[in-house]
Design a protein around this motif. Structure first.
Motif, PDB file in Angstrom:
ATOM      1  N   ALA A  70     -10.544  -0.104  15.297  1.00 53.57           N
ATOM      2  CA  ALA A  70     -10.636  -1.017  14.152  1.00 53.57           C
ATOM      3  C   ALA A  70      -9.720  -0.521  13.048  1.00 53.57           C
ATOM      4  CB  ALA A  70     -12.076  -1.105  13.647  1.00 53.57           C
ATOM      5  N   GLY A  71      -9.520  -1.369  12.040  1.00 47.86           N
ATOM      6  CA  GLY A  71      -8.707  -0.994  10.895  1.00 47.86           C
ATOM      7  C   GLY A  71      -9.444  -1.236   9.594  1.00 47.86           C
ATOM      8  N   ILE A  72      -9.139  -0.428   8.585  1.00 51.70           N
ATOM      9  CA  ILE A  72      -9.715  -0.601   7.252  1.00 51.70           C
ATOM     10  C   ILE A  72      -8.595  -0.465   6.234  1.00 51.70           C
ATOM     11  CG2 ILE A  72     -11.374   0.231   5.543  1.00 51.70           C
ATOM     12  CD1 ILE A  72     -13.006   1.422   7.822  1.00 51.70           C
ATOM     13  N   GLY A  73      -8.466  -1.474   5.370  1.00 50.77           N
ATOM     14  CA  GLY A  73      -7.453  -1.451   4.325  1.00 50.77           C
ATOM     15  C   GLY A  73      -8.082  -1.506   2.953  1.00 50.77           C
ATOM     16  N   GLN A  74      -7.276  -1.225   1.953  1.00 50.19           N
ATOM     17  CA  GLN A  74      -7.757  -1.223   0.565  1.00 50.19           C
ATOM     18  C   GLN A  74      -7.198  -2.421  -0.186  1.00 50.19           C
ATOM     19  OE1 GLN A  74      -8.092   2.517  -1.561  1.00 50.19           O
ATOM     20  NE2 GLN A  74      -7.062   1.591  -3.345  1.00 50.19           N
ATOM     21  N   LEU A  75      -8.095  -3.201  -0.783  1.00 53.33           N
ATOM     22  CA  LEU A  75      -7.680  -4.324  -1.604  1.00 53.33           C
ATOM     23  C   LEU A  75      -7.159  -3.831  -2.951  1.00 53.33           C
ATOM     24  CD1 LEU A  75     -10.640  -6.807  -1.063  1.00 53.33           C
ATOM     25  CD2 LEU A  75      -8.257  -7.252  -0.458  1.00 53.33           C
ATOM     26  N   PRO A  76      -6.164  -4.490  -3.514  1.00 52.30           N
ATOM     27  CA  PRO A  76      -5.751  -4.158  -4.888  1.00 52.30           C
ATOM     28  C   PRO A  76      -6.917  -4.388  -5.840  1.00 52.30           C
ATOM     29  CG  PRO A  76      -4.132  -5.571  -3.820  1.00 52.30           C
ATOM     30  CD  PRO A  76      -5.331  -5.550  -2.928  1.00 52.30           C
ATOM     31  N   PRO A  77      -7.004  -3.607  -6.922  1.00 52.30           N
ATOM     32  CA  PRO A  77      -8.132  -3.729  -7.856  1.00 52.30           C
ATOM     33  C   PRO A  77      -8.311  -5.125  -8.437  1.00 52.30           C
ATOM     34  CG  PRO A  77      -6.858  -1.747  -8.313  1.00 52.30           C
ATOM     35  CD  PRO A  77      -6.075  -2.532  -7.310  1.00 52.30           C
ATOM     36  N   ASP A  78      -7.208  -5.883  -8.548  1.00 55.29           N
ATOM     37  CA  ASP A  78      -7.301  -7.210  -9.158  1.00 55.29           C
ATOM     38  C   ASP A  78      -7.579  -8.314  -8.150  1.00 55.29           C
ATOM     39  OD1 ASP A  78      -4.858  -6.935  -7.908  1.00 55.29           O
ATOM     40  OD2 ASP A  78      -3.737  -8.047  -9.429  1.00 55.29           O
ATOM     41  N   ARG A  79      -7.758  -7.968  -6.870  1.00 57.12           N
ATOM     42  CA  ARG A  79      -8.042  -8.970  -5.859  1.00 57.12           C
ATOM     43  C   ARG A  79      -9.534  -8.996  -5.569  1.00 57.12           C
ATOM     44  NH1 ARG A  79      -3.711 -10.523  -2.698  1.00 57.12           N
ATOM     45  NH2 ARG A  79      -5.118 -12.159  -1.983  1.00 57.12           N
ATOM     46  N   HIS A  80     -10.192 -10.043  -6.021  1.00 62.01           N
ATOM     47  CA  HIS A  80     -11.642 -10.149  -5.843  1.00 62.01           C
ATOM     48  C   HIS A  80     -11.941 -11.137  -4.713  1.00 62.01           C
ATOM     49  CE1 HIS A  80     -12.275  -7.746  -9.412  1.00 62.01           C
ATOM     50  NE2 HIS A  80     -11.418  -8.527 -10.059  1.00 62.01           N
ATOM     51  N   LEU A  81     -11.635 -10.690  -3.507  1.00 61.71           N
ATOM     52  CA  LEU A  81     -11.841 -11.507  -2.327  1.00 61.71           C
ATOM     53  C   LEU A  81     -13.145 -11.113  -1.638  1.00 61.71           C
ATOM     54  CD1 LEU A  81      -8.213 -11.319  -0.853  1.00 61.71           C
ATOM     55  CD2 LEU A  81      -9.205 -13.156  -2.217  1.00 61.71           C
ATOM     56  N   PRO A  82     -13.711 -12.015  -0.833  1.00 67.66           N
ATOM     57  CA  PRO A  82     -14.904 -11.638  -0.070  1.00 67.66           C
ATOM     58  C   PRO A  82     -14.597 -10.453   0.845  1.00 67.66           C
ATOM     59  CG  PRO A  82     -14.568 -14.015  -0.019  1.00 67.66           C
ATOM     60  CD  PRO A  82     -13.337 -13.428  -0.626  1.00 67.66           C
ATOM     61  N   ILE A  83     -15.494  -9.485   0.872  1.00 68.05           N
ATOM     62  CA  ILE A  83     -15.333  -8.320   1.728  1.00 68.05           C
ATOM     63  C   ILE A  83     -15.940  -8.669   3.085  1.00 68.05           C
ATOM     64  CG2 ILE A  83     -15.737  -5.843   1.951  1.00 68.05           C
ATOM     65  CD1 ILE A  83     -14.125  -6.653  -0.525  1.00 68.05           C
ATOM     66  N   ALA A  84     -15.114  -8.723   4.123  1.00 71.81           N
ATOM     67  CA  ALA A  84     -15.609  -9.191   5.418  1.00 71.81           C
ATOM     68  C   ALA A  84     -14.766  -8.618   6.546  1.00 71.81           C
ATOM     69  CB  ALA A  84     -15.580 -10.723   5.479  1.00 71.81           C
ATOM     70  N   TRP A  85     -15.399  -8.378   7.671  1.00 72.09           N
ATOM     71  CA  TRP A  85     -14.678  -8.021   8.885  1.00 72.09           C
ATOM     72  C   TRP A  85     -13.957  -9.256   9.413  1.00 72.09           C
ATOM     73  CZ3 TRP A  85     -13.519  -3.413  10.753  1.00 72.09           C
ATOM     74  CH2 TRP A  85     -14.273  -2.314  10.343  1.00 72.09           C
ATOM     75  N   THR A  86     -12.706  -9.075   9.805  1.00 71.52           N
ATOM     76  CA  THR A  86     -11.883 -10.183  10.276  1.00 71.52           C
ATOM     77  C   THR A  86     -11.360  -9.889  11.671  1.00 71.52           C
ATOM     78  OG1 THR A  86     -11.165 -10.682   8.012  1.00 71.52           O
ATOM     79  CG2 THR A  86      -9.802 -11.537   9.813  1.00 71.52           C
ATOM     80  N   PRO A  87     -11.685 -10.742  12.664  1.00 75.29           N
ATOM     81  CA  PRO A  87     -11.106 -10.550  13.985  1.00 75.29           C
ATOM     82  C   PRO A  87      -9.672 -11.065  14.017  1.00 75.29           C
ATOM     83  CG  PRO A  87     -12.473 -12.501  13.996  1.00 75.29           C
ATOM     84  CD  PRO A  87     -12.604 -11.894  12.618  1.00 75.29           C
ATOM     85  N   TYR A  88      -8.826 -10.373  14.773  1.00 74.79           N
ATOM     86  CA  TYR A  88      -7.445 -10.811  14.995  1.00 74.79           C
ATOM     87  C   TYR A  88      -7.328 -11.334  16.413  1.00 74.79           C
ATOM     88  CZ  TYR A  88      -5.680  -9.139  10.551  1.00 74.79           C
ATOM     89  OH  TYR A  88      -5.435  -8.989   9.208  1.00 74.79           O
ATOM     90  N   LEU A  89      -6.792 -12.549  16.534  1.00 75.67           N
ATOM     91  CA  LEU A  89      -6.653 -13.212  17.816  1.00 75.67           C
ATOM     92  C   LEU A  89      -5.210 -13.068  18.282  1.00 75.67           C
ATOM     93  CD1 LEU A  89      -8.686 -16.429  16.952  1.00 75.67           C
ATOM     94  CD2 LEU A  89      -9.525 -14.230  17.806  1.00 75.67           C
ATOM     95  N   ALA A  90      -5.045 -12.689  19.527  1.00 76.42           N
ATOM     96  CA  ALA A  90      -3.725 -12.380  20.053  1.00 76.42           C
ATOM     97  C   ALA A  90      -2.848 -13.625  20.150  1.00 76.42           C
ATOM     98  CB  ALA A  90      -3.858 -11.741  21.433  1.00 76.42           C
ATOM     99  N   THR A  91      -1.575 -13.424  19.904  1.00 75.99           N
ATOM    100  CA  THR A  91      -0.584 -14.475  20.070  1.00 75.99           C
ATOM    101  C   THR A  91       0.713 -13.838  20.538  1.00 75.99           C
ATOM    102  OG1 THR A  91       0.736 -16.179  18.959  1.00 75.99           O
ATOM    103  CG2 THR A  91       0.026 -14.334  17.617  1.00 75.99           C
TER     104      THR A  91
END
Length: 270
Positions: A70-91
């Motif tokens: 899995a991966g974990i990234g850091q949101l910029p302090p000014d980005r107030h987005l929902p914190i959620a696990w996101t699946p990536y679908l292959a293409t």
């Protein structure tokens, strides 16, 4: 889900090592506190971490026994987005798939962009607003292990009703579906080349108002009750207590920043 666990990590037969298009191949979380988030999941799942591509900011890959899960990234302090696990679908072509997403009524929120030499990615949402990623693998093929304790086991779209959104995913990824035949259970298994890789669950008015339609990631654990207790000890929350479900023993929990996920002891491990 047992068969899906065995098949979700299969690569294609063309020698590229990539997952077949439409297969969930990676799962990623963007959080505000990267160090604290690593501590939580490291203590819960036994993950270790190493740096990953940082095109969108600080980012680490979680390792289970040396294998990337899995991966974990850091949101910029000014980005107030929902914190959620996101699946990536292959293409095989992130740009072409992103264009198909737009053409079919979805939205591209990020990208497509190149993540170093790892691959090319985008973050999209379906017409109901459920967020998912696209991953065109280069050096990074995705999750190296599934269905073992501490690794992803399954991904499921939780939506109001499946009939309104399945045409989108069918058009974008070419899924075929297998429906659960029940008058009061709206559930579809999504298949790639005859293999179950994910599912859709229509929950009607039970859809959380504060979240809306969303993808849910299941992580395998050896003991659901023990994992739930550990989540609480580490500062997380129990959203739905342990119960027996169609996939096995499950519980829905949230990490300290509110990212919701499901822990499962699958039938195959019972």
């Amino acid at each position: 889900m047992t068969e899906a666990q065995a098949s979700a990590g299969r690569r294609d037969g063309a020698g590229t090592g990539r997952s077949a298009p439409g297969t969930p191949c990676w799962v990623s979380l963007m959080a505000h506190g990267l160090a604290a988030t690593q501590e939580f999941y490291g203590a819960l799942f036994g993950w270790e971490f190493r740096p990953g591509p940082e095109q969108l900011g600080p980012y680490v890959r979680a390792l289970l026994d040396g294998r990337e899960v899995a991966g974990i990234g850091q949101l910029p302090p000014d980005r107030h987005l929902p914190i959620a696990w996101t699946p990536y679908l292959a293409t095989d072509d992130a740009d072409a798939t992103a264009e198909t997403v737009r053409h079919c009524g979805g939205t591209i929120g990020v990208g497509p962009i190149t993540a170093g030499r790892a691959g090319r990615m985008a973050v999209a949402s379906d017409p109901t607003g459920a967020v998912f990623g696209l991953w065109q693998a280069a050096r990074h093929l995705g999750t190296a292990v599934v269905g073992e304790p501490g690794a992803p086991a399954w991904n499921e779209l939780v939506t109001r009703e499946t009939a309104s959104v399945v045409p989108f995913y069918r058009a974008v990824f070419g899924y075929t579906e297998e429906a659960v035949v029940s008058a009061d259970f709206d559930y579809l298994t999504l298949e790639v080349d005859g293999r179950p890789v994910a599912a859709m669950h229509g929950v009607g008015d039970a859809l959380p108002r504060d979240r809306g339609p969303h993808w849910m990631t299941y992580f395998e654990v050896a003991d659901v009750e023990e994992a739930v207790d550990r989540v609480a000890e580490l500062g997380g929350q129990v959203v739905k207590p342990p119960r027996d479900g169609s996939h096995g023993r499950v519980a829905t929990v949230a990490d300290p920043e509110g990212a919701v996920f499901t822990v499962v002891r699958s039938h195959a491990r019972a």
